[in-house]
Write a protein that holds these residues in place. Sequence first.
Motif, PDB file in Angstrom:
ATOM      1  N   UNK A  49      74.122  17.143  38.770  1.00  0.00           N
ATOM      2  CA  UNK A  49      73.059  16.299  38.268  1.00  0.00           C
ATOM      3  C   UNK A  49      73.385  15.733  36.898  1.00  0.00           C
ATOM      4  N   UNK A  50      72.587  14.758  36.535  1.00  0.00           N
ATOM      5  CA  UNK A  50      72.769  14.052  35.276  1.00  0.00           C
ATOM      6  C   UNK A  50      71.384  13.765  34.708  1.00  0.00           C
ATOM      7  N   UNK A  51      71.254  13.954  33.417  1.00  0.00           N
ATOM      8  CA  UNK A  51      70.026  13.602  32.723  1.00  0.00           C
ATOM      9  C   UNK A  51      70.398  12.653  31.596  1.00  0.00           C
ATOM     10  N   UNK A  52      69.669  11.553  31.486  1.00  0.00           N
ATOM     11  CA  UNK A  52      70.035  10.508  30.529  1.00  0.00           C
ATOM     12  C   UNK A  52      68.880  10.243  29.577  1.00  0.00           C
ATOM     13  N   UNK A  53      69.232  10.089  28.304  1.00  0.00           N
ATOM     14  CA  UNK A  53      68.248   9.761  27.265  1.00  0.00           C
ATOM     15  C   UNK A  53      68.720   8.535  26.496  1.00  0.00           C
ATOM     16  N   UNK A 108      81.547  15.694  24.933  1.00  0.00           N
ATOM     17  CA  UNK A 108      81.604  17.050  24.402  1.00  0.00           C
ATOM     18  C   UNK A 108      81.092  18.059  25.418  1.00  0.00           C
ATOM     19  N   UNK A 109      81.644  19.252  25.348  1.00  0.00           N
ATOM     20  CA  UNK A 109      81.152  20.372  26.142  1.00  0.00           C
ATOM     21  C   UNK A 109      79.895  20.895  25.471  1.00  0.00           C
ATOM     22  N   UNK A 110      78.847  21.134  26.259  1.00  0.00           N
ATOM     23  CA  UNK A 110      77.588  21.637  25.716  1.00  0.00           C
ATOM     24  C   UNK A 110      77.382  23.112  26.036  1.00  0.00           C
ATOM     25  N   UNK A 111      77.489  23.456  27.338  1.00  0.00           N
ATOM     26  CA  UNK A 111      77.274  24.855  27.723  1.00  0.00           C
ATOM     27  C   UNK A 111      77.759  25.076  29.146  1.00  0.00           C
ATOM     28  N   UNK A 112      77.787  26.344  29.535  1.00  0.00           N
ATOM     29  CA  UNK A 112      78.153  26.721  30.900  1.00  0.00           C
ATOM     30  C   UNK A 112      77.317  27.923  31.315  1.00  0.00           C
ATOM     31  N   UNK A 113      77.144  28.029  32.621  1.00  0.00           N
ATOM     32  CA  UNK A 113      76.451  29.194  33.172  1.00  0.00           C
ATOM     33  C   UNK A 113      77.220  29.657  34.401  1.00  0.00           C
ATOM     34  N   UNK A 114      77.595  30.924  34.414  1.00  0.00           N
ATOM     35  CA  UNK A 114      78.262  31.528  35.570  1.00  0.00           C
ATOM     36  C   UNK A 114      77.258  32.452  36.243  1.00  0.00           C
ATOM     37  N   UNK A 115      77.107  32.287  37.564  1.00  0.00           N
ATOM     38  CA  UNK A 115      76.110  33.081  38.279  1.00  0.00           C
ATOM     39  C   UNK A 115      76.498  33.250  39.741  1.00  0.00           C
ATOM     40  N   UNK A 116      75.929  34.265  40.352  1.00  0.00           N
ATOM     41  CA  UNK A 116      76.022  34.403  41.801  1.00  0.00           C
ATOM     42  C   UNK A 116      74.922  33.533  42.400  1.00  0.00           C
ATOM     43  N   UNK A 124      79.061  30.536  41.238  1.00  0.00           N
ATOM     44  CA  UNK A 124      78.930  29.161  40.764  1.00  0.00           C
ATOM     45  C   UNK A 124      79.006  29.137  39.249  1.00  0.00           C
ATOM     46  N   UNK A 125      79.817  28.238  38.738  1.00  0.00           N
ATOM     47  CA  UNK A 125      79.842  27.959  37.306  1.00  0.00           C
ATOM     48  C   UNK A 125      79.356  26.530  37.138  1.00  0.00           C
ATOM     49  N   UNK A 126      78.329  26.363  36.324  1.00  0.00           N
ATOM     50  CA  UNK A 126      77.804  25.044  36.014  1.00  0.00           C
ATOM     51  C   UNK A 126      78.210  24.697  34.596  1.00  0.00           C
ATOM     52  N   UNK A 127      79.011  23.657  34.468  1.00  0.00           N
ATOM     53  CA  UNK A 127      79.446  23.161  33.165  1.00  0.00           C
ATOM     54  C   UNK A 127      78.569  21.969  32.803  1.00  0.00           C
ATOM     55  N   UNK A 128      78.132  21.911  31.550  1.00  0.00           N
ATOM     56  CA  UNK A 128      77.336  20.786  31.079  1.00  0.00           C
ATOM     57  C   UNK A 128      78.117  20.086  29.963  1.00  0.00           C
TER      58      UNK A 128
END
Length: 137
Positions: A49-53, A108-116, A124-128
């Motif tokens: 997904x993408x969020x735009x401002x 720029x890299x903002x954050x990541x979340x690694x989860x089952x 799943x790893x979600x990179x933002x």
Amino acid sequence: MTYAIAAALQTAIYTRLTADPALAAITGPAIYDALPAGPLPPLYVLLGQEEVRDASDQTGFGADHAISILVLSEASGFASAKAAAAAICDALLGAALPLTRGTLVSLNFTKAKAARTNTANQRQITLIFRARVADDV
């Protein structure tokens, strides 16, 4: 604000990831903008997904895009998914991404979340990433 550069940004990111030899060594050709029909490989990358401002100013139209890139793995641990995530960061950060419309001001890299996930044994790893774009039109 403009959303007019979104497709050009997505294409540039996808092109960069699919052309990166380090990422290809880990995932092979399994880098998707949309999931293909049929069975999926045990490790793959998916544009999310993408969020735009609005980021317009007195010099012109612009936007900040928060872009998700997912790494999904059926491996019992996170090692292969983390290797793919690292390769994604290496491929994108500091790279010149030419756009068919507009200009990439920064990525720029903002954050990541690694989860089952809820799917059996899937990781799943979600990179933002945050991309700032300016419209040259």
